[in-house]
Design an enzyme around this catalytic site. Structure first.
Site, PDB file in Angstrom:
ATOM      1  N   ASN A  35      89.684 131.062  13.767  1.00 50.42           N
ATOM      2  CA  ASN A  35      90.361 130.391  14.899  1.00 50.42           C
ATOM      3  C   ASN A  35      89.531 130.314  16.177  1.00 50.42           C
ATOM      4  OD1 ASN A  35      92.985 132.295  13.651  1.00 50.42           O
ATOM      5  ND2 ASN A  35      92.976 130.090  13.420  1.00 50.42           N
ATOM      6  N   GLY A  38      83.650 130.918  13.291  1.00 47.07           N
ATOM      7  CA  GLY A  38      84.066 131.126  11.908  1.00 47.07           C
ATOM      8  C   GLY A  38      85.122 130.118  11.514  1.00 47.07           C
ATOM      9  N   ASP A  39      85.322 129.100  12.363  1.00 45.81           N
ATOM     10  CA  ASP A  39      86.371 128.120  12.070  1.00 45.81           C
ATOM     11  C   ASP A  39      85.871 126.720  12.443  1.00 45.81           C
ATOM     12  OD1 ASP A  39      89.034 126.994  11.612  1.00 45.81           O
ATOM     13  OD2 ASP A  39      89.722 129.054  11.655  1.00 45.81           O
ATOM     14  N   ASP A  40      86.748 125.846  12.940  1.00 51.67           N
ATOM     15  CA  ASP A  40      86.307 124.472  13.190  1.00 51.67           C
ATOM     16  C   ASP A  40      85.346 124.396  14.371  1.00 51.67           C
ATOM     17  OD1 ASP A  40      87.904 123.541  11.119  1.00 51.67           O
ATOM     18  OD2 ASP A  40      89.619 123.147  12.427  1.00 51.67           O
ATOM     19  N   GLU A  82      83.732 126.088   9.632  1.00 50.71           N
ATOM     20  CA  GLU A  82      84.297 125.046   8.773  1.00 50.71           C
ATOM     21  C   GLU A  82      83.693 123.671   9.019  1.00 50.71           C
ATOM     22  OE1 GLU A  82      87.295 125.486   6.685  1.00 50.71           O
ATOM     23  OE2 GLU A  82      88.569 126.868   7.787  1.00 50.71           O
TER      24      GLU A  82
END
Ligand SMILES: *[C@@H]1O[C@H](CO)[C@@H](O)[C@H](O)[C@H]1NC(C)=O
Ligand SMILES: *[C@@H]1O[C@H](CO)[C@@H](O)[C@H](O)[C@H]1NC(C)=O
Ligand SMILES: *[C@@H]1O[C@H](CO)[C@@H](O)[C@H](O)[C@H]1NC(C)=O
Ligand SMILES: *[C@@H]1O[C@H](CO)[C@@H](O)[C@H](O)[C@H]1NC(C)=O
Ligand SMILES: *[C@@H]1O[C@H](CO)[C@@H](O)[C@H](O)[C@H]1NC(C)=O
Ligand SMILES: *[C@@H]1O[C@H](CO)[C@@H](O)[C@H](O)[C@H]1NC(C)=O
Length: 426
Positions: free
Chosen positions: A208, A230-232, A254
């Site tokens: 997030n 660790g996300d978008d 991501e």
């Protein structure tokens, strides 16, 4: 425009962009002191038709802030250091809820018009995220959307604003969000969620920590971004139109997301006229960040509703139309290009009614890491509204040596892939 004209006419009086304005200059009060009041006072006094200068150093911020800026410049040479007082920030009255989607919380909101916030590459926000990531890595503290983890920098109801040369170090949650805004330029932005706790090395404890989420906003430019997450890396959510992104480095996570869309059954989510160019998705050492999942991906919920937002939902319609992605370099990405329309879905769901059309992918190069999923491209559209006019040009993503790139497609009209693209075998 105004300042350069007056510079020519009256250079002595017009050195600052805001001619008549006052200037407020601050420096940090020092260790153990709370800077929140002096920062808010300076914004009140000089944040409209004025100029605020925060000199280098760390400003201790202990409670939520809203800067309402109008025709003004803020030179932030230092860091707004948000005290890592987790239990305090998680109480809902201690943050703002202005983003609407997923009821996300904000500890720092900028509103207003015609402003520049320049952090000169020496300042920005210190979110002290490590304390948050450690806390939320414990099984008794699960991460959920809307749980009150604060977005580091939120722009809400902005009409014309610039954020530049601005670092966000250690974001507890999303680095940036822009909602209900138009004509915003973000240039030279660092978002850095990098675990340094050796006990948690090799795990993704920074879920997030998106670089930015855009929502209900028009004409947003994202230029020269460096995102460790660790996300978008970028997440273009509902009613984002005329989005321009250029020179984006995504380290881990991501990749660039369009979505998720369709989470709210009562709203159509429209994403239209998006241009994304010169993106590099780079896999960090696995000990730092194990995920580098996609280059670019599109995700919608199904038409069935399971639970309610912020964590559940589905059933929303809308469309994704006219998205161009040019010059996307992949370094060892798991599945470089993905479309899926069953986010949060279950077997037997009513398929999504959110249609994806007119996507152009030009110059996709680099490598795929097929050790996890043997797919280079995985495009699975909704049978209710198959994807229309999806075009690839100069597709040159290599599978690891000796492996054949696998291309998966369903319910889609697509051209330009380097081989046949078949339905998934399961
Ligand atoms: C920030 O201010 C609080 C008082 O509100 C103080 O207890 C704390 O020590 C300060 N933090 C730093 C890093 O100076
Ligand atoms: C990101 O944070 C890590 C850990 O604090 C640090 O080593 C690295 O230099 C930072 N990178 C950027 C681009 O700020
Ligand atoms: C998006 O805009 C359309 C109208 O253009 C509106 O009907 C819809 O409710 C909006 N969706 C959201 C999420 O605000
Ligand atoms: C598609 O979007 C781009 C901006 O990214 C815009 O310039 C172009 O006019 C749009 N095309 C159509 C057909 O609307
Ligand atoms: C592919 O990804 C896996 C898992 O992150 C990693 O262990 C492996 O080293 C990567 N492969 C290459 C060729 O880098
Ligand atoms: C959608 O794709 C699935 C899987 O390939 C296929 O079985 C189905 O017939 C397709 N439906 C339509 C309407 O094309």
């Amino acid at each position: 425009m105004r300042s350069s004209l007056c510079f020519v006419l009256l250079s002595l009086f017009c050195i600052l962009p805001n001619v008549a304005g006052k200037t407020c200059t601050l420096k940090p009060l020092g260790h153990g002191k709370d800077d929140t009041t002096q920062v808010l006072n300076a914004i009140d006094e000089c944040g409209q038709n004025g100029h605020v200068i925060l000199q280098e150093g760390n400003y201790n911020i202990t409670r939520k802030m809203n800067w309402n800026l109008k025709s003004s410049t803020v030179d932030l040479h230092g860091f707004l250091n948000f005290r890592p007082n987790i239990e305090f920030w998680l109480q809902s009255e201690n943050t703002y809820r202005v983003i609407f989607i997923q009821s996300q919380a904000s500890w720092f909101v900028i509103t207003g018009e015609d402003f520049v916030v320049d952090a000169h590459n020496t300042g920005g926000i210190q979110g002290n995220g490590q304390a948050w990531w450690n806390f939320f890595s414990l099984p008794e503290n699960p991460r959920e959307d809307g749980d009150g983890r604060p977005v580091s920098l939120t722009l809400s109801h902005v009409k014309g604003g610039t954020i530049k040369n601005f670092q966000i170090q250690g974001p507890p949650f999303w680095c940036n969000a822009v909602a209900n805004s138009q004509n915003v330029l973000y240039q030279g932005i660092t978002c850095n969620a990098t675990n340094t706790n050796p006990a948690l090395a090799g795990q993704n404890i920074v879920w997030n920590t998106d670089g930015i989420d855009t929502y209900r906003s028009d004409s947003i430019s994202l230029i020269d971004w460096d995102v460790s997450t660790g996300d978008d890396c970028l997440a273009i959510k509902g009613n984002s139109t005329n989005i321009f992104a250029s020179n984006i480095l995504c380290r881990g996570g991501e990749g660039v997301a369009i979505g998720s869309l369709g989470q709210y059954q009562q709203f159509n989510d429209i994403v239209e006229n998006v241009h994304i160019e010169n993106v590099r998705t780079q896999r960090p050492p696995a000990v730092v960040q194990p995920n580098m999942i996609s280059g670019v991906y599109f995700k919608t919920w199904t038409s069935s509703v399971h639970g309610a937002p912020p964590t559940g939902g589905g059933g929303g319609g809308g469309r994704v139309n006219n998205v161009t992605v040019i010059n996307l370099f992949h370094d060892d990405v798991t599945t470089p290009v993905r479309i899926f329309q069953n986010n949060g879905g279950q077997p037997g769901d009513i398929p999504s009614k959110l249609q994806i059309s007119n996507l152009n992918f030009v110059n996709l190069v680099g490598s795929a890491n097929t050790s996890q999923r043997l797919l280079v491209v995985d495009l699975e559209c909704s049978p209710a509204v198959p994807c229309r006019n999806i075009r690839f040009q100069n597709f040159n993503i290599q599978a690891p040596k000796g492996e054949k790139p696998i291309l998966t497609c369903s319910n889609i009209s697509v051209t330009g892939l380097p081989g046949s693209c078949n339905a998934p075998s399961n």
